[in-house]
Design an enzyme around this catalytic site. Structure first.
Site, PDB file in Angstrom:
ATOM      1  N   TRP A  98       0.879  -1.199  -0.143  1.00 31.99           N
ATOM      2  CA  TRP A  98      -0.155   0.172  -0.123  1.00 31.99           C
ATOM      3  C   TRP A  98       0.830   1.089   0.032  1.00 31.99           C
ATOM      4  CZ3 TRP A  98       0.500   2.888   4.637  1.00 31.99           C
ATOM      5  CH2 TRP A  98       1.075   2.111   5.548  1.00 31.99           C
ATOM      6  N   HIS A  99       0.402   2.065  -0.375  1.00 31.09           N
ATOM      7  CA  HIS A  99       1.026   3.704  -0.500  1.00 31.09           C
ATOM      8  C   HIS A  99       0.322   4.534  -0.113  1.00 31.09           C
ATOM      9  CE1 HIS A  99       3.166   6.867  -2.154  1.00 31.09           C
ATOM     10  NE2 HIS A  99       2.244   7.299  -2.949  1.00 31.09           N
ATOM     11  N   ILE A 100       0.584   5.415   0.940  1.00 33.48           N
ATOM     12  CA  ILE A 100      -0.038   6.601   1.379  1.00 33.48           C
ATOM     13  C   ILE A 100      -0.408   7.778   0.526  1.00 33.48           C
ATOM     14  CG2 ILE A 100      -0.334   8.439   3.104  1.00 33.48           C
ATOM     15  CD1 ILE A 100       1.459   6.389   5.093  1.00 33.48           C
TER      16      ILE A 100
END
Length: 73
Positions: free
Chosen positions: A44-46
């Site tokens: 995941w990537h913020i």
């Protein structure tokens, strides 16, 4: 599957798989479950990690590229 189709220096294309191979018996549910648990992962990537008013404005649009934005519409 094209992401696994590599071309060598002689221009020959071949498929290469990275990591564990699928179980030989594709109808073996438990083997497939075990394969998935051992090999699959999530990442995941913020989003919105840019500094407000430095990189993006209050609408999360990149600052300094407005002159390009109208051309893409």
């Amino acid at each position: 599957m094209e992401e696994y189709n590599f071309c060598d220096s002689a221009g020959v294309h071949s498929f290469r798989f990275i990591g564990k191979l699928l179980p030989d018996d594709k109808s073996d549910y438990q083997a497939i479950v075990s394969f998935c648990r051992d090999t699959l992962a999530t990442i995941w990537h913020i989003h919105g990690g840019c500094l407000p008013n430095k990189v993006v404005d209050s609408h999360l649009k990149v600052i300094g590229v407005a002159w390009r934005r109208w051309r893409w519409r």
